[in-house]
Design a protein around this motif. Structure first.
Motif, PDB file in Angstrom:
ATOM      1  N   GLU A   1     -11.551  -2.071   4.889  1.00 11.77           N
ATOM      2  CA  GLU A   1     -10.716  -2.340   3.714  1.00 11.77           C
ATOM      3  C   GLU A   1     -11.564  -2.655   2.489  1.00 11.77           C
ATOM      4  O   GLU A   1     -11.266  -2.209   1.378  1.00 11.77           O
ATOM      5  CB  GLU A   1      -9.750  -3.487   4.007  1.00 11.77           C
TER       6      GLU A   1
ATOM      7  N   CYS B   1     -11.646  -0.532  -1.032  1.00 14.07           N
ATOM      8  CA  CYS B   1     -11.511  -1.169  -2.350  1.00 14.07           C
ATOM      9  C   CYS B   1     -12.634  -0.735  -3.273  1.00 14.07           C
ATOM     10  O   CYS B   1     -12.394  -0.410  -4.448  1.00 14.07           O
ATOM     11  CB  CYS B   1     -11.509  -2.691  -2.200  1.00 14.07           C
TER      12      CYS B   1
ATOM     13  N   ASN C   1     -16.416  -3.976  -8.308  1.00 12.47           N
ATOM     14  CA  ASN C   1     -15.729  -5.207  -7.919  1.00 12.47           C
ATOM     15  C   ASN C   1     -16.736  -6.097  -7.191  1.00 12.47           C
ATOM     16  O   ASN C   1     -16.948  -5.984  -5.986  1.00 12.47           O
ATOM     17  CB  ASN C   1     -14.537  -4.898  -7.016  1.00 12.47           C
TER      18      ASN C   1
ATOM     19  N   SER D   1      -6.583  -1.256  -5.771  1.00 14.03           N
ATOM     20  CA  SER D   1      -7.743  -1.790  -5.058  1.00 14.03           C
ATOM     21  C   SER D   1      -7.517  -3.209  -4.544  1.00 14.03           C
ATOM     22  O   SER D   1      -8.105  -3.625  -3.540  1.00 14.03           O
ATOM     23  CB  SER D   1      -8.983  -1.770  -5.957  1.00 14.03           C
ATOM     24  N   THR D   2      -6.641  -3.967  -5.234  1.00 13.81           N
ATOM     25  CA  THR D   2      -6.379  -5.355  -4.844  1.00 13.81           C
ATOM     26  C   THR D   2      -5.777  -5.432  -3.439  1.00 13.81           C
ATOM     27  O   THR D   2      -6.050  -6.374  -2.685  1.00 13.81           O
ATOM     28  CB  THR D   2      -5.436  -6.029  -5.848  1.00 13.81           C
TER      29      THR D   2
ATOM     30  N   TYR E   1       0.834  -1.207   0.000  1.00 19.94           N
ATOM     31  CA  TYR E   1       0.000   0.000   0.000  1.00 19.94           C
ATOM     32  C   TYR E   1       0.870   1.259   0.000  1.00 19.94           C
ATOM     33  O   TYR E   1       0.544   2.254  -0.674  1.00 19.94           O
ATOM     34  CB  TYR E   1      -0.921  -0.007   1.219  1.00 19.94           C
TER      35      TYR E   1
ATOM     36  N   VAL F   1     -15.634  -8.352  -4.211  1.00 17.91           N
ATOM     37  CA  VAL F   1     -15.514  -7.655  -2.926  1.00 17.91           C
ATOM     38  C   VAL F   1     -16.888  -7.349  -2.347  1.00 17.91           C
ATOM     39  O   VAL F   1     -17.099  -7.421  -1.134  1.00 17.91           O
ATOM     40  CB  VAL F   1     -14.671  -6.374  -3.082  1.00 17.91           C
TER      41      VAL F   1
ATOM     42  N   HIS G   1      -6.443  -3.488  -0.878  1.00 21.51           N
ATOM     43  CA  HIS G   1      -7.523  -3.366   0.104  1.00 21.51           C
ATOM     44  C   HIS G   1      -8.382  -4.631   0.135  1.00 21.51           C
ATOM     45  O   HIS G   1      -8.832  -5.055   1.207  1.00 21.51           O
ATOM     46  CB  HIS G   1      -8.381  -2.144  -0.222  1.00 21.51           C
ATOM     47  N   ARG G   2      -8.604  -5.207  -1.044  1.00 22.69           N
ATOM     48  CA  ARG G   2      -9.376  -6.457  -1.075  1.00 22.69           C
ATOM     49  C   ARG G   2      -8.680  -7.546  -0.269  1.00 22.69           C
ATOM     50  O   ARG G   2      -9.301  -8.234   0.553  1.00 22.69           O
ATOM     51  CB  ARG G   2      -9.555  -6.928  -2.519  1.00 22.69           C
TER      52      ARG G   2
END
Length: 375
Positions: free
Chosen positions: A70, A74, A81, A48-49, A41, A84, A51-52
């Motif tokens: 999180e 994302c 997404n 975004s991955t 990060y 998610v 946070h996923r």
């Protein structure tokens, strides 16, 4: 090992840290996984991955507040997404926030390959286009495995009473005998959909049935027995089991999961399980597949008796295993289809769950939300 080598070459690659964090999460090395994902990060805050994967890590560790944060981060970056959105819906279910669960659970229908499609040449409208289900002919079809079909079948009567819809229920042909014995609505083999002699207005994957249950208001759950085995087969099994000894008979199942990750997460070594089983009972293997060597080793190492019949195979005849379970005194099972079979039969059962089980199994209580007989 290869990720470590990659990091020696380029320690500032966010993608390598993401992959390393994901792998370590699967290996249950959560503290180290979190360090890699947080460093990723720092390198790429718009990914975004990251946070996923952090959300999945926190959910796996039971930290639902951080998981929710999180997942939401994302979705701010990638609002479409759907994976998610589905994960966040599970997070809401764990927290008993059923309103938000129902809103987001629909997102699974938009994930490519998530739902088994129904193979038919007939034109069927999707149930999401429908506001009033009353008197509509709704074709409900399987979307997951056998255990899930057993679970979701227990939601149909409530769906009918709430919507006043007319149900055509499609299922795997192995479940036809017990479903037709247990329910009054129309039930057919999913492979015969094109041969049905009547029309239906809309279709719905059976997983969507859970969206119509208001758990925050409904006192119907957990349920008692709702599936009924063949009485003659049950009688035969009682005679067989009684002939073994006078000890109570406990069914056991110790392996599950459709892929390597799930098998590791759900399964327990039979030797380890057997060391905790009291010797004043006889144990009946409910485990399908080749497990003779495991059973022989566990018997030799622990001194308990584990009986098994290799011709009882739920992959061929589920009616036999339902009858076998019904004839037992109790069941001990990990998270697999056997657990749903036992719960639907109202058999007293102890569930051996992974640290983070499927969202339908409770985390805040030792009682099942859906099956009255399972602890």
């Amino acid at each position: 090992e290869y990720y470590k080598r990659a990091l020696k070459i380029n320690y500032n690659s966010p993608y390598t840290h993401i992959n390393m964090g994901t792998l370590l999460t699967d290996l249950n090395q959560l503290e180290l996984a979190e360090k890699h994902l947080k460093y990723a990060y720092q390198l790429d805050s718009s990914n975004s991955t990251i946070h996923r994967n952090l959300g999945c890590l926190y959910e796996f560790s039971g930290n639902f507040k951080n998981a929710e944060n999180e997942f939401k981060k994302c979705l701010r970056i990638d609002p479409n997404n759907f994976e998610v959105q589905k994960a966040l819906s599970f997070n809401f279910f764990y927290k008993r926030d059923f309103v938000n669960f129902r809103k987001l659970y629909k997102s699974r229908l938009k994930i490519p390959g998530e739902i088994k499609s129904i193979k038919t040449s007939k034109l069927i409208k999707d149930h999401n286009d429908l506001n009033d289900f009353k008197d509509k002919n709704i074709l409900i079809y399987p979307e997951q495995g056998i255990g899930d079909e057993v679970f979701f079948s227990g939601l149909v009567e409530k769906f009918i009473s709430k919507t006043r819809a007319k149900i055509i229920f499609l299922t795997n042909n192995r479940l036809l005998p017990i479903f037709r014995r247990s329910f009054k609505f129309k039930i057919y083999d999913v492979l015969d959909v094109d041969n049905l002699k009547f029309d239906f207005d809309y279709s719905m994957p059976m997983g969507s049935l859970i969206e119509f249950i208001e758990f925050e208001k409904d006192s119907h759950y957990p349920q008692s027995q709702y599936l009924y085995p063949d009485k003659k087969l049950v009688s035969q099994w009682k005679n067989i089991l009684n002939s073994l000894s006078k000890k109570p008979k406990i069914g056991i199942s110790w392996k599950g999961g459709s892929d390597t990750k799930q098998k590791i997460k759900r399964s327990i070594n039979l030797n380890e399980l057997a060391t905790h089983l009291p010797k004043e009972y006889d144990y009946i293997s409910l485990q399908y597949g080749d497990c003779e060597d495991e059973i022989n080793e566990a018997e030799k190492n622990t001194g308990i008796n584990i009986f098994y019949w290799d011709d009882v195979n739920p992959l061929k005849s589920i009616d036999q295993q339902f009858a076998q379970i019904a004839a037992l005194d109790a069941v001990i099972s990990i998270q697999n289809s056997t657990l749903h079979f036992a719960g639907s039969l109202g058999k007293q059962t102890i569930a051996l769950l992974p640290f983070m089980p499927d969202f339908r199994w409770s985390l805040k209580t030792k009682k099942s939300m859906f099956y009255k007989s399972i602890n």
